[in-house]
Design an enzyme around this catalytic site. Structure first.
Site, mmCIF file in Angstrom:
data_model
loop_
_atom_site.group_PDB
_atom_site.id
_atom_site.type_symbol
_atom_site.label_atom_id
_atom_site.label_comp_id
_atom_site.label_asym_id
_atom_site.label_seq_id
_atom_site.Cartn_x
_atom_site.Cartn_y
_atom_site.Cartn_z
ATOM 1 C CG HIS A 20 -2.660 -14.474 7.410
ATOM 2 N ND1 HIS A 20 -1.553 -15.084 7.950
ATOM 3 C CD2 HIS A 20 -2.917 -15.104 6.230
ATOM 4 C CE1 HIS A 20 -1.144 -16.045 7.128
ATOM 5 N NE2 HIS A 20 -1.949 -16.085 6.087
ATOM 6 N NE ARG A 45 10.085 -1.868 -4.673
ATOM 7 C CZ ARG A 45 9.277 -1.085 -3.970
ATOM 8 N NH1 ARG A 45 9.782 -0.179 -3.131
ATOM 9 N NH2 ARG A 45 7.968 -1.202 -4.073
ATOM 10 C CE LYS A 99 5.152 4.311 0.322
ATOM 11 N NZ LYS A 99 6.066 3.280 -0.230
ATOM 12 N NE ARG A 149 5.211 -10.635 1.371
ATOM 13 C CZ ARG A 149 5.883 -10.139 0.343
ATOM 14 N NH1 ARG A 149 5.247 -9.432 -0.586
ATOM 15 N NH2 ARG A 149 7.181 -10.343 0.222
ATOM 16 N N PRO A 187 0.828 -1.202 0.000
ATOM 17 C CG PRO A 187 -0.795 -1.593 1.601
ATOM 18 C CD PRO A 187 0.531 -2.087 1.123
ATOM 19 C CD GLU A 188 3.330 2.453 -4.265
ATOM 20 O OE1 GLU A 188 3.109 3.456 -4.968
ATOM 21 O OE2 GLU A 188 3.988 1.487 -4.679
#
Length: 274
Positions: free
Chosen positions: A93, A264, A58, A112, A2-3
């Protein structure tokens, strides 16, 4: 990951649903996310009311009465959902579940486990170690061509690396860096100190435009991201280069290329970008 647009979308969803709600309980189902969870600190938010929610880069900052703040980063795959407590069924999760007044639950799911929840108690969350070095916000007047030029002339590293440096400007993540550089016709491999003032002005404009468009579309969903209602972002449908390796450029029909910059994946059109 998520940005900025995705985190802004989550922030707006939380403002609509949990402001002025009282925190009845917090269930912690893991000992560690990116950092070990300080359960003694997290339980301090119990029986307190949510007062305000802000975003810094963020990060989400949830202001709670008695000068407490929750600082949340979604990591690579974190999702925050606000649901009806009576319909909640725990799934894999679901690491943190906050029970609120009005039969609401805030659920943090993170496969994650690269996100984190931190409690700040010193009244100045922006001075917290995870926020103190942040640069300017890209959607503010502080992010302008003069500011960017002053930073670019100090380094010869690739322009994409520079605009993704949170010490310079926060929240311009990988997707939006590639898209903004395409929109401003600048190759991501250009040395930062070769960018002219006119190009810098165009790049600033493109970054603001791309981020604002992404926010209006609820962000970009490539794999994991969902908003607080569990819905994906729709900006994926407007991506010009990101994730389109070997596909034709929408502008010139040249094949989009990709390479790795600072670990990236980076996408660009060799003809449109110089």
């Amino acid at each position: 990951m998520p940005e900025l647009p995705e985190v802004e979308t989550v922030k707006r969803g939380l403002i609509k649903t949990i402001i002025d709600k009282k925190i009845f309980d917090i269930e912690i189902n893991t000992d560690k996310l990116r950092y070990p969870i300080d359960k003694d600190q997290l339980v301090k938010i119990k029986n307190k009311v949510v007062k305000e929610i802000q975003r810094r880069g963020k990060h989400l900052i949830i202001f709670i009465e008695d000068d407490l703040q929750l600082i949340i980063h979604l990591g690579m795959s974190g999702i925050i959902k606000v649901i009806d407590s009576t319909n909640y069924n725990k799934i894999k999760h679901d690491h943190i579940v906050v029970t609120l007044s009005d039969n609401l639950s805030l659920v943090y799911n993170d496969p994650r486990k690269f996100g984190y929840w931190l409690v700040n108690t010193n009244h100045t969350p922006l001075e917290h170690r995870v926020l103190v070095s942040h640069g300017v916000e890209p959607l503010t007047a502080d992010f302008n061509s003069d500011y960017l030029v002053s930073k670019l002339k100090q380094t010869s590293r690739k322009i994409k690396q520079t605009i993704m440096d949170n010490n310079i400007v926060v929240g311009v993540g990988n997707i939006y860096a590639s898209e903004a550089l395409f929109d401003s016709n600048i190759l991501p491999t250009r040395a930062s100190n070769t960018i002219t003032k006119k190009e810098a002005a165009n790049l600033v404009s493109s970054i603001k435009k791309i981020l604002e468009k992404a926010i209006t579309q609820g962000g970009t969903t490539l794999k994991d991201y969902k908003n607080t209602e569990g819905k994906p972002g729709y900006f994926t449908q407007q991506l010009n280069v990101y994730g389109r390796n070997e596909q034709q450029c929408y502008v010139c029909n040249t094949k989009i290329q990709s390479l790795v910059i600072a670990q990236r994946n980076t996408f660009f059109c060799k003809k449109c970008q110089k």
